[in-house]
Design an enzyme around this catalytic site. Structure first.
Site, mmCIF file in Angstrom:
data_model
loop_
_atom_site.group_PDB
_atom_site.id
_atom_site.type_symbol
_atom_site.label_atom_id
_atom_site.label_comp_id
_atom_site.label_asym_id
_atom_site.label_seq_id
_atom_site.Cartn_x
_atom_site.Cartn_y
_atom_site.Cartn_z
ATOM 1 N N GLU A 222 81.992 76.710 76.767
ATOM 2 C CA GLU A 222 82.300 76.213 75.433
ATOM 3 C C GLU A 222 80.987 76.102 74.681
ATOM 4 O O GLU A 222 79.930 75.877 75.264
ATOM 5 C CB GLU A 222 82.982 74.839 75.499
ATOM 6 C CG GLU A 222 84.389 74.905 76.027
ATOM 7 C CD GLU A 222 85.202 73.642 75.758
ATOM 8 O OE1 GLU A 222 84.732 72.730 75.061
ATOM 9 O OE2 GLU A 222 86.333 73.581 76.276
ATOM 10 N N HIS B 86 83.644 73.545 67.955
ATOM 11 C CA HIS B 86 83.453 73.943 69.347
ATOM 12 C C HIS B 86 84.476 75.020 69.688
ATOM 13 O O HIS B 86 85.430 75.245 68.950
ATOM 14 C CB HIS B 86 83.507 72.751 70.309
ATOM 15 C CG HIS B 86 84.869 72.213 70.590
ATOM 16 N ND1 HIS B 86 85.537 71.361 69.736
ATOM 17 C CD2 HIS B 86 85.692 72.384 71.655
ATOM 18 C CE1 HIS B 86 86.704 71.033 70.259
ATOM 19 N NE2 HIS B 86 86.830 71.641 71.431
ATOM 20 N N HIS C 18 87.152 77.053 72.385
ATOM 21 C CA HIS C 18 88.061 77.008 73.529
ATOM 22 C C HIS C 18 88.142 78.454 74.023
ATOM 23 O O HIS C 18 88.983 79.221 73.557
ATOM 24 C CB HIS C 18 89.445 76.507 73.113
ATOM 25 C CG HIS C 18 89.553 75.025 72.996
ATOM 26 N ND1 HIS C 18 90.749 74.401 72.692
ATOM 27 C CD2 HIS C 18 88.646 74.024 73.139
ATOM 28 C CE1 HIS C 18 90.571 73.091 72.648
ATOM 29 N NE2 HIS C 18 89.292 72.843 72.909
ATOM 30 N N ASP D 170 89.251 66.332 74.013
ATOM 31 C CA ASP D 170 88.739 66.314 72.634
ATOM 32 C C ASP D 170 89.031 64.965 71.975
ATOM 33 O O ASP D 170 88.179 64.409 71.282
ATOM 34 C CB ASP D 170 89.354 67.441 71.801
ATOM 35 C CG ASP D 170 88.901 68.825 72.252
ATOM 36 O OD1 ASP D 170 87.799 68.946 72.822
ATOM 37 O OD2 ASP D 170 89.662 69.785 72.018
#
Length: 160
Positions: A39, A94, A96, A107
């Site tokens: 990630e 961010h 995935h 999260d």
């Protein structure tokens, strides 16, 4: 006489759409692709609702394939740069790499920035899916965003 400082960004009251220039969307997605299968994370800054800067951050999480934790020095440098520009953190992004662009339980649990919009880039499809969210303690709400054309960050000198 100095210009009055604009009011601080109120993410709680922001309902969108977040305006993100095409070049910044491309840079963000490229960062996500480069870091896969890990990630990645970063900040987008500007004056609401317009994003004007991209700040990729190193992910120092021990389990970086399923978590992210921004490098503290990178985060400080990004915030200093935003302050220098008189800009705000408008979104945290961010990736995935192996999941949908929907907030996970992690999260929600690791939400240290309250209502600041969160961008999640899923790499499951081509092109990658980019979605924006407001995270709560136990829930999330999707926010709208638009990709805008890139514009110069300054006025060109006369004659150009």
């Amino acid at each position: 006489m100095a210009e009055p400082r604009r009011p601080a960004f109120d993410p709680e009251g922001f309902s969108g759409p977040l305006e993100i220039p095409r070049g910044i969307v491309a840079a963000m997605v490229d960062h996500c692709r480069r870091e896969a299968p890990r990630e990645c994370c970063g900040l987008l800054g500007g004056a609401p609702p317009r994003v004007a800067s991209f700040h990729p951050l190193r992910n120092v999480a021990a389990s970086a394939e399923t978590r992210y934790d921004a490098d503290s020095r990178d985060l400080i440098d990004a915030v200093v740069d935003l302050r220098r520009r008189d800009a705000e953190i408008l979104a945290i992004y961010h990736s995935h790499p192996r999941w949908e662009a929907v907030p996970s339980r992690t999260d929600l649990e690791q939400n240290h920035y309250g209502a600041v919009p969160r961008i999640i880039v899923s790499l499951l499809a081509e092109p990658p899916v980019v979605r924006v969210w407001r995270l709560g303690r136990d829930d999330f709400q999707e926010l709208s965003w638009v990709e805008t054309t890139d514009e110069p960050l300054h006025d060109p000198p006369a004659g150009e």
